[in-house]
Design an enzyme around this catalytic site. Structure first.
Site, PDB file in Angstrom:
ATOM      1  N   LEU A   8       0.830  -1.204   0.000  1.00 24.73           N
ATOM      2  CA  LEU A   8       0.000   0.000   0.000  1.00 24.73           C
ATOM      3  C   LEU A   8       0.865   1.254   0.000  1.00 24.73           C
ATOM      4  O   LEU A   8       0.369   2.360  -0.088  1.00 24.73           O
ATOM      5  CB  LEU A   8      -0.935  -0.012   1.213  1.00 24.73           C
ATOM      6  CG  LEU A   8      -1.764  -1.308   1.389  1.00 24.73           C
ATOM      7  CD1 LEU A   8      -2.690  -1.199   2.590  1.00 24.73           C
ATOM      8  CD2 LEU A   8      -2.571  -1.624   0.136  1.00 24.73           C
ATOM      9  N   ARG A   9       2.180   1.059   0.096  1.00 28.35           N
ATOM     10  CA  ARG A   9       3.195   2.123  -0.046  1.00 28.35           C
ATOM     11  C   ARG A   9       3.266   3.094   1.126  1.00 28.35           C
ATOM     12  O   ARG A   9       4.032   4.061   1.077  1.00 28.35           O
ATOM     13  CB  ARG A   9       2.991   2.909  -1.334  1.00 28.35           C
ATOM     14  CG  ARG A   9       2.973   2.062  -2.588  1.00 28.35           C
ATOM     15  CD  ARG A   9       4.219   1.244  -2.750  1.00 28.35           C
ATOM     16  NE  ARG A   9       4.246   0.561  -4.044  1.00 28.35           N
ATOM     17  CZ  ARG A   9       5.063  -0.438  -4.336  1.00 28.35           C
ATOM     18  NH1 ARG A   9       5.908  -0.890  -3.418  1.00 28.35           N
ATOM     19  NH2 ARG A   9       5.047  -1.007  -5.514  1.00 28.35           N
TER      20      ARG A   9
ATOM     21  N   ASP B  64      -1.206  -9.470  -5.360  1.00 23.97           N
ATOM     22  CA  ASP B  64       0.185  -9.005  -5.423  1.00 23.97           C
ATOM     23  C   ASP B  64       0.216  -7.540  -5.889  1.00 23.97           C
ATOM     24  O   ASP B  64       1.015  -7.141  -6.737  1.00 23.97           O
ATOM     25  CB  ASP B  64       1.030  -9.894  -6.344  1.00 23.97           C
ATOM     26  CG  ASP B  64       2.523  -9.697  -6.107  1.00 23.97           C
ATOM     27  OD1 ASP B  64       2.890  -9.162  -5.037  1.00 23.97           O
ATOM     28  OD2 ASP B  64       3.325 -10.039  -6.980  1.00 23.97           O
TER      29      ASP B  64
ATOM     30  N   HIS C 268       2.369   1.976  -8.387  1.00 28.00           N
ATOM     31  CA  HIS C 268       3.549   2.817  -8.635  1.00 28.00           C
ATOM     32  C   HIS C 268       3.132   4.185  -9.148  1.00 28.00           C
ATOM     33  O   HIS C 268       2.080   4.334  -9.761  1.00 28.00           O
ATOM     34  CB  HIS C 268       4.457   2.180  -9.683  1.00 28.00           C
ATOM     35  CG  HIS C 268       5.305   1.073  -9.154  1.00 28.00           C
ATOM     36  ND1 HIS C 268       6.281   1.277  -8.207  1.00 28.00           N
ATOM     37  CD2 HIS C 268       5.326  -0.258  -9.426  1.00 28.00           C
ATOM     38  CE1 HIS C 268       6.875   0.120  -7.926  1.00 28.00           C
ATOM     39  NE2 HIS C 268       6.296  -0.828  -8.647  1.00 28.00           N
TER      40      HIS C 268
END
Lengths: 321, 428
Positions: free
Chosen positions: B65-66, B307, B311
């Site tokens: 989820l960054r 997965d 980005h």
């Protein structure tokens, strides 16, 4: 390349990124166009005005002497304004992205990029993202392609051997890391060579290399039998430290071309090498400088071939002789 | 006490072997009855599920989820909303955040952010080793107490097998599940594409299957030695499926998942040098794809995961090997599962099980089923609704999907998490 990124709407060359996707007639057109430029070098004034007023930028993200010089000379002989930039030591080391570098140069109104880059796919990336009026010529990208080298080699072969359909060609050495090998194999198969062989130890062959349309040999003497054209590849020193090969001397023993081994090929076989050569590693000096070697002819032909490709990509189809 | 009625849908609840038309009754965040109307049930909200499928909310075993650390790419809020819109009610977050999930503070921060966002629930996976460096053990027990659901290596190769052995022994002592993506450091050799005909043709550094299968085989030996429960994530090749099958036959406590896109794309589907196809493990051969599909059908591979790896644009702008790997995949999970059903690789019941009850079982969660008494994590979807993957419909901050501007079939119309509506498709 499945997509027609390289061709314009009329099916003419726009970018020159790889041999893949280009048909026999287009490759032949390149060779014929190169032929029209070949006599020029002997003339007093070694110039034609085909690309007068055009600006060509040689973008070398990786070191090169031969390729950069011949591209530069080719551009100059076509009367283009040419600028060579070595980016290995320039902005990218300051963190600028490849795209930003391209955008900045675009803003200076250039017409063509000649690109060499250490990463496979870099020339495609630039071609895909650059302004539509700009042509991109791949001067070598990673392990992918070096199509102008392949074309100048095809030109050299045709000069000496004339007909591809009867030719058996062996590409010898570090196929795995070689963009030259990939482009040569594609070009030879497109032009209809009778057989293309690769000769190397397994450590220097990529997986499923036979899918490129080659037969595979691990023994130099066996592989050279009946061969008309021998293309040697440069062996980088770092292959020894990454456990791909035990030593230079063992490599030379197995795959180095010397006079004795050359006898296994046809008596009129020619020996080629894209340079720079490692004497005593992949090739013995007696062969490199010997009567069957055409290595320097390749270099001379590099100028005419690159002139042809540049002119065609700028829609200036050669000289009428 | 809020009462919700999900009215007249086709209820598919694999864990309870239910596949029939009916309604679901929810009160106070829990399922109270399936099909049989409880006495005096007066719903505060009615969700019309006619013509739609009602199933347990999906549980995704692997996503990024960054946040924390890379919120320019995505945030917990943006991605849990994307998950909710894909019918996913529970997400397992890989530990390679910045900083790594190796302290309770990071785990708690993630739980807090997810709770504040009020979409899908997020379970952090704790790093197996500190900073994921493969040298020192993380404080697994403290991390478990801080809400971590398992420990994992987040694709980082473990070079030292002694460390892996000890980490597995320690995890087993606390009955922690290890979520392991097998990947040998040396054989990986910076590969970015399947070591096959395509990589050879395009001169891309190849990643051999052996990089996965050797690390997998080593870890299986250590399962035998340590008794640690291991879930193998994002398998990519036929030989891995065979190894898992064999290990299961031997009775080892192992399970496995596959990323949904591996069941649809192969190296041959990649547009050359198009970085949107840059994933790790890479897209492999048609044979591998078929084996993975068969493994999923037979149950050798227990579940599907997204997965998900969102980005920013810059991460994908460059020559292929230099771009960052991963696909933004939460929102395509359901339609791509339904595509498998359309292509007769799975039954619809199996497909739903692989996304709900099967992962719940691996995580030992009381969810992934519509069992009365369970928290009401429910997904309602229209299996026939076509939608276009574009900025109008897309919720994730990551636009990096090979399905961009394509039309997919099957769309979530309503998602409930713990009895609370977390997503509703307008104009459904």
């Amino acid at each position: 390349m499945a997509d027609n990124l390289q061709l314009n709407d009329e099916g003419k060359l726009k970018h020159f990124l790889t041999i893949e996707g280009l048909d026999k007639s287009l490759l032949t057109e390149i060779l014929d166009t190169a032929e029209s430029f070949i006599g020029m070098s002997d003339q007093q004034v070694k110039k034609v005005p085909l690309l007068r007023g055009k600006t060509i930028v040689n973008l070398f993200f990786e070191n090169s002497t031969r390729t950069r010089t011949t591209f530069e000379l080719a551009a100059k002989r076509l009367s283009a304004d040419v600028l060579s930039i070595s980016i290995a030591t320039s902005s990218t080391s300051k963190g600028e992205s490849l795209l930003d570098t391209i955008r900045n140069l675009e803003a200076m109104f250039v017409d063509m990029f000649v690109v060499r880059h250490a990463i496979s796919g870099a020339a495609h990336f630039i071609a895909r993202h650059t302004a539509p009026h700009i042509s991109v010529i791949n001067a070598g990208d990673g392990q992918h392609a070096h199509p102008t080298q392949a074309m100048l080699d095809m030109f050299t072969i045709r000069q000496i051997k004339s007909d591809f359909s009867s030719l058996k060609v062996a590409v010898i050495g570090d196929i795995l890391h070689s963009r030259v090998a990939r482009s040569e194999i594609l070009a030879l198969n497109t032009l209809g060579a009778a057989e293309v062989r690769v000769i190397a130890p397994k450590t220097l062959l990529p997986a499923h290399v036979e899918t490129l349309g080659v037969s595979v040999y691990h023994n130099l003497m066996e592989g050279l039998k009946d061969i008309d054209v021998i293309i040697m590849l440069r062996l980088q020193k770092e292959r020894m430290t990454s456990a791909l090969l035990p030593s230079e001397s063992e490599y030379f023993k197995c795959f180095g071309l010397n006079e004795d081994k050359l006898k296994y090929a046809k008596p009129d076989a020619i020996v080629m090498h894209p340079g720079p050569i490692n004497r005593g590693v992949e090739i013995d000096s007696k062969v490199a400088d010997g009567p069957q070697s055409v290595i320097l002819k390749q270099v001379s032909n590099g100028i005419a071939t690159r002139m042809a490709i540049m002119a065609m990509a700028m829609q200036k189809p050669g000289m009428t002789s | 006490m809020t009462k919700i009625l999900i009215k007249q849908g086709r209820i598919i609840d694999p864990a309870n072997s239910i596949d029939r038309f009916g309604s679901i009754y929810i009160a106070d965040g829990r399922i109270i009855s399936v099909t049989a109307e409880p006495d005096g049930f007066r719903p505060d909200q009615v969700i019309d599920a006619i013509g739609q499928i009602v199933c347990p909310g999906f549980i995704d075993l692997s996503s990024r989820l960054r946040e924390p650390g890379q919120s320019r790419k995505a945030t917990i809020k943006s991605e849990t909303l994307a998950a909710a819109s894909g019918g996913i009610t529970t997400l397992c977050l890989q530990p390679d955040t910045v900083p790594v999930i190796d302290t309770p503070a990071v785990a708690e921060l993630i739980r807090d952010l997810a709770e504040k966002a009020q979409y899908s629930q997020v379970y952090p996976i704790a790093a197996l080793t500190q900073r994921l460096e493969g040298a020192e053990l993380s404080s697994m027990l403290a991390l478990k107490q801080a809400g971590c659901i398992a420990v994992g290596n987040a694709s980082q190769p473990l070079r030292n097998l002694l460390i892996l052995r000890r980490a597995m022994e320690y995890a087993a002592s606390h009955d922690l599940l290890l979520m392991f993506r097998p990947n040998d450091y040396w054989l990986g050799n910076n590969g970015c594409a399947h070591e096959g005909a395509m990589a050879t043709r395009y001169g891309l550094p190849g990643l051999p299957e052996a990089a996965e299968t050797i690390a997998l085989a080593q870890c299986l030996e250590l399962v035998e030695l340590t008794g640690c429960r291991v879930h193998f994530g994002q398998l990519s090749c036929q030989r891995s499926v065979l190894k898992i099958e064999q290990a299961k036959n031997e009775g080892l406590p192992v399970s496995a998942d596959v990323a949904i896109h591996q069941l649809h794309l192969t190296e041959n589907d990649m547009t050359p040098f198009d970085s949107v196809y840059h994933v790790l493990p890479p897209f492999r051969s048609e044979t591998d794809k078929q084996s993975l599909r068969q493994g999923l059908t037979s149950g050798t591979i227990n579940c599907l995961c997204s997965d998900h790896q969102p980005h920013d644009i810059d991460a994908k702008l460059g020559a292929f090997p230099e771009t960052e790997p991963g696909i933004s995949a939460l929102e395509t999970l359901l339609p791509l599962m339904l595509k498998l059903v359309d292509e007769q690789a799975l039954t619809l019941q199996q497909g739903i099980a692989r996304l709900s009850s099967d992962p719940a079982q691996i995580l030992r969660l009381n969810s992934g089923a519509l069992t009365p008494g369970f928290a009401a994590d429910v997904c309602v979807f229209n299996p026939e609704l076509n939608w276009r993957v574009n900025s109008e419909n897309w919720k994730s901050q990551g636009l990096n999907t090979p399905y961009w501007e394509q039309t997919l079939k099957g769309r979530v119309t309503f998602t409930l998490q713990g009895g609370k509506g977390i997503y509703c498709l307008l104009n459904a």
